[in-house]
Design a protein around this motif. Sequence first.
Motif, PDB file in Angstrom:
ATOM      1  N   ILE A  11      -7.444  -0.029   0.318  1.00 58.10           N
ATOM      2  CA  ILE A  11      -7.202   0.621  -0.979  1.00 58.10           C
ATOM      3  C   ILE A  11      -7.267   2.134  -0.814  1.00 58.10           C
ATOM      4  O   ILE A  11      -6.437   2.869  -1.348  1.00 58.10           O
ATOM      5  N   PHE A  12      -8.239   2.609  -0.065  1.00 54.34           N
ATOM      6  CA  PHE A  12      -8.396   4.037   0.200  1.00 54.34           C
ATOM      7  C   PHE A  12      -7.132   4.603   0.846  1.00 54.34           C
ATOM      8  O   PHE A  12      -6.650   5.670   0.469  1.00 54.34           O
ATOM      9  N   ASP A  13      -6.575   3.865   1.819  1.00 52.45           N
ATOM     10  CA  ASP A  13      -5.355   4.305   2.492  1.00 52.45           C
ATOM     11  C   ASP A  13      -4.200   4.450   1.505  1.00 52.45           C
ATOM     12  O   ASP A  13      -3.411   5.392   1.594  1.00 52.45           O
ATOM     13  N   VAL A  14      -4.094   3.530   0.563  1.00 53.97           N
ATOM     14  CA  VAL A  14      -3.034   3.608  -0.450  1.00 53.97           C
ATOM     15  C   VAL A  14      -3.259   4.821  -1.342  1.00 53.97           C
ATOM     16  O   VAL A  14      -2.332   5.595  -1.605  1.00 53.97           O
ATOM     17  N   ILE A  15      -4.473   5.004  -1.808  1.00 51.34           N
ATOM     18  CA  ILE A  15      -4.778   6.109  -2.719  1.00 51.34           C
ATOM     19  C   ILE A  15      -4.513   7.461  -2.057  1.00 51.34           C
ATOM     20  O   ILE A  15      -3.988   8.372  -2.690  1.00 51.34           O
ATOM     21  N   GLN A  53       6.865  -2.320  -9.708  1.00 48.50           N
ATOM     22  CA  GLN A  53       7.131  -1.803 -11.054  1.00 48.50           C
ATOM     23  C   GLN A  53       7.203  -0.279 -11.064  1.00 48.50           C
ATOM     24  O   GLN A  53       6.641   0.371 -10.184  1.00 48.50           O
ATOM     25  N   PRO A  54       7.907   0.277 -12.049  1.00 51.26           N
ATOM     26  CA  PRO A  54       7.860   1.733 -12.199  1.00 51.26           C
ATOM     27  C   PRO A  54       6.401   2.168 -12.419  1.00 51.26           C
ATOM     28  O   PRO A  54       5.630   1.455 -13.052  1.00 51.26           O
ATOM     29  N   ASN A  55       6.026   3.281 -11.849  1.00 55.04           N
ATOM     30  CA  ASN A  55       4.650   3.802 -11.971  1.00 55.04           C
ATOM     31  C   ASN A  55       3.615   2.865 -11.361  1.00 55.04           C
ATOM     32  O   ASN A  55       2.459   2.841 -11.796  1.00 55.04           O
ATOM     33  N   ALA A  56       4.005   2.094 -10.362  1.00 55.17           N
ATOM     34  CA  ALA A  56       3.095   1.119  -9.753  1.00 55.17           C
ATOM     35  C   ALA A  56       1.847   1.797  -9.189  1.00 55.17           C
ATOM     36  O   ALA A  56       0.740   1.284  -9.360  1.00 55.17           O
ATOM     37  N   PHE A  57       2.034   2.931  -8.537  1.00 52.57           N
ATOM     38  CA  PHE A  57       0.880   3.609  -7.948  1.00 52.57           C
ATOM     39  C   PHE A  57      -0.129   3.996  -9.013  1.00 52.57           C
ATOM     40  O   PHE A  57      -1.328   3.762  -8.859  1.00 52.57           O
ATOM     41  N   ARG A  58       0.350   4.582 -10.096  1.00 47.53           N
ATOM     42  CA  ARG A  58      -0.554   4.994 -11.187  1.00 47.53           C
ATOM     43  C   ARG A  58      -1.264   3.785 -11.785  1.00 47.53           C
ATOM     44  O   ARG A  58      -2.481   3.813 -12.016  1.00 47.53           O
ATOM     45  N   GLU A  59      -0.519   2.718 -12.035  1.00 55.20           N
ATOM     46  CA  GLU A  59      -1.121   1.513 -12.604  1.00 55.20           C
ATOM     47  C   GLU A  59      -2.123   0.878 -11.641  1.00 55.20           C
ATOM     48  O   GLU A  59      -3.173   0.393 -12.051  1.00 55.20           O
ATOM     49  N   THR A  61      -3.928   2.432  -9.239  1.00 52.49           N
ATOM     50  CA  THR A  61      -5.160   3.224  -9.185  1.00 52.49           C
ATOM     51  C   THR A  61      -5.970   3.086 -10.472  1.00 52.49           C
ATOM     52  O   THR A  61      -7.202   3.061 -10.422  1.00 52.49           O
ATOM     53  N   LYS A  62      -5.291   2.988 -11.597  1.00 54.41           N
ATOM     54  CA  LYS A  62      -5.999   2.810 -12.867  1.00 54.41           C
ATOM     55  C   LYS A  62      -6.779   1.487 -12.866  1.00 54.41           C
ATOM     56  O   LYS A  62      -7.950   1.451 -13.262  1.00 54.41           O
ATOM     57  N   MET A  63      -6.141   0.422 -12.408  1.00 56.95           N
ATOM     58  CA  MET A  63      -6.815  -0.883 -12.387  1.00 56.95           C
ATOM     59  C   MET A  63      -7.937  -0.911 -11.347  1.00 56.95           C
ATOM     60  O   MET A  63      -9.005  -1.470 -11.603  1.00 56.95           O
ATOM     61  N   VAL A  64      -7.704  -0.319 -10.195  1.00 63.31           N
ATOM     62  CA  VAL A  64      -8.748  -0.274  -9.171  1.00 63.31           C
ATOM     63  C   VAL A  64      -9.965   0.455  -9.713  1.00 63.31           C
ATOM     64  O   VAL A  64     -11.103   0.009  -9.548  1.00 63.31           O
ATOM     65  N   ASN A  65      -9.747   1.576 -10.374  1.00 66.08           N
ATOM     66  CA  ASN A  65     -10.867   2.327 -10.946  1.00 66.08           C
ATOM     67  C   ASN A  65     -11.564   1.544 -12.051  1.00 66.08           C
ATOM     68  O   ASN A  65     -12.774   1.678 -12.234  1.00 66.08           O
ATOM     69  N   ARG A  66     -10.830   0.742 -12.773  1.00 64.20           N
ATOM     70  CA  ARG A  66     -11.440  -0.083 -13.810  1.00 64.20           C
ATOM     71  C   ARG A  66     -12.374  -1.131 -13.177  1.00 64.20           C
ATOM     72  O   ARG A  66     -13.462  -1.379 -13.671  1.00 64.20           O
ATOM     73  N   TYR A  67     -11.939  -1.726 -12.091  1.00 61.38           N
ATOM     74  CA  TYR A  67     -12.765  -2.727 -11.419  1.00 61.38           C
ATOM     75  C   TYR A  67     -13.906  -2.111 -10.625  1.00 61.38           C
ATOM     76  O   TYR A  67     -14.978  -2.685 -10.528  1.00 61.38           O
ATOM     77  N   PHE A  68     -13.662  -0.958 -10.025  1.00 64.41           N
ATOM     78  CA  PHE A  68     -14.628  -0.373  -9.101  1.00 64.41           C
ATOM     79  C   PHE A  68     -14.958   1.063  -9.449  1.00 64.41           C
ATOM     80  O   PHE A  68     -14.933   1.943  -8.590  1.00 64.41           O
TER      81      PHE A  68
END
Length: 77
Positions: A11-15, A53-59, A61-68
Amino acid sequence: MKLSEDLKSRIFDVILGSATLKDFEQWVYQQEDLLERINEDFYLFLFAFNYGQPNAFREFTKMVNRYFGDVKWDSKP
Protein backbone atom coordinates in the motif's frame (compact mmCIF):
# COMPACT_ATOMS: atom_id res chain seq x y z
CA MET A 1 -6.83 -3.38 12.84
CA LYS A 2 -3.47 -5.09 12.48
CA LEU A 3 -2.00 -4.64 9.05
CA SER A 4 0.44 -7.26 7.81
CA GLU A 5 3.82 -5.75 7.03
CA ASP A 6 3.86 -6.98 3.44
CA LEU A 7 0.42 -5.50 2.75
CA LYS A 8 1.41 -2.24 4.44
CA SER A 9 4.53 -2.12 2.28
CA ARG A 10 2.51 -2.71 -0.91
CA ILE A 11 0.00 0.00 0.00
CA PHE A 12 2.86 2.35 0.87
CA ASP A 13 4.41 1.73 -2.56
CA VAL A 14 1.13 2.68 -4.25
CA ILE A 15 0.69 5.82 -2.16
CA LEU A 16 4.26 6.97 -2.90
CA GLY A 17 3.93 6.15 -6.58
CA SER A 18 6.59 3.44 -6.79
CA ALA A 19 3.87 0.91 -7.71
CA THR A 20 0.66 1.33 -9.63
CA LEU A 21 -2.82 0.42 -8.51
CA LYS A 22 -2.80 -2.18 -11.31
CA ASP A 23 0.35 -3.74 -9.81
CA PHE A 24 -1.30 -3.77 -6.40
CA GLU A 25 -4.52 -5.26 -7.76
CA GLN A 26 -2.61 -8.11 -9.42
CA TRP A 27 -0.67 -8.74 -6.21
CA VAL A 28 -3.92 -8.87 -4.18
CA TYR A 29 -5.41 -11.49 -6.49
CA GLN A 30 -2.29 -13.65 -6.14
CA GLN A 31 -2.43 -13.76 -2.32
CA GLU A 32 -4.11 -17.04 -1.41
CA ASP A 33 -3.86 -16.43 2.34
CA LEU A 34 -4.78 -12.75 2.41
CA LEU A 35 -7.99 -13.29 4.37
CA GLU A 36 -5.94 -14.92 7.12
CA ARG A 37 -3.78 -11.78 7.43
CA ILE A 38 -6.43 -9.04 7.45
CA ASN A 39 -9.99 -8.63 8.63
CA GLU A 40 -12.91 -9.58 6.42
CA ASP A 41 -14.14 -6.02 5.82
CA PHE A 42 -10.83 -4.86 4.39
CA TYR A 43 -10.51 -8.09 2.41
CA LEU A 44 -13.89 -7.44 0.80
CA PHE A 45 -12.87 -3.85 0.06
CA LEU A 46 -9.71 -5.01 -1.71
CA PHE A 47 -11.63 -7.42 -3.92
CA ALA A 48 -14.65 -5.20 -4.57
CA PHE A 49 -12.70 -2.02 -5.28
CA ASN A 50 -12.77 -0.89 -8.92
CA TYR A 51 -9.08 -0.28 -9.55
CA GLY A 52 -9.83 1.08 -13.03
CA GLN A 53 -12.40 3.70 -12.06
CA PRO A 54 -11.82 7.40 -12.63
CA ASN A 55 -10.06 8.87 -9.57
CA ALA A 56 -9.16 5.35 -8.41
CA PHE A 57 -6.01 6.52 -6.64
CA ARG A 58 -7.88 9.16 -4.64
CA GLU A 59 -10.66 6.73 -3.73
CA PHE A 60 -8.14 4.05 -2.79
CA THR A 61 -6.18 6.32 -0.47
CA LYS A 62 -9.39 7.63 1.07
CA MET A 63 -10.60 4.10 1.86
CA VAL A 64 -7.19 2.97 3.12
CA ASN A 65 -7.09 5.94 5.49
CA ARG A 66 -10.60 5.13 6.65
CA TYR A 67 -9.58 1.58 7.55
CA PHE A 68 -6.12 2.42 8.88
CA GLY A 69 -6.23 5.97 10.14
CA ASP A 70 -3.69 5.03 12.80
CA VAL A 71 -1.09 3.67 10.35
CA LYS A 72 1.91 5.92 9.78
CA TRP A 73 2.47 6.23 6.03
CA ASP A 74 5.51 8.47 6.36
CA SER A 75 8.02 5.66 6.80
CA LYS A 76 8.25 2.45 4.84
CA PRO A 77 7.97 -0.73 6.92
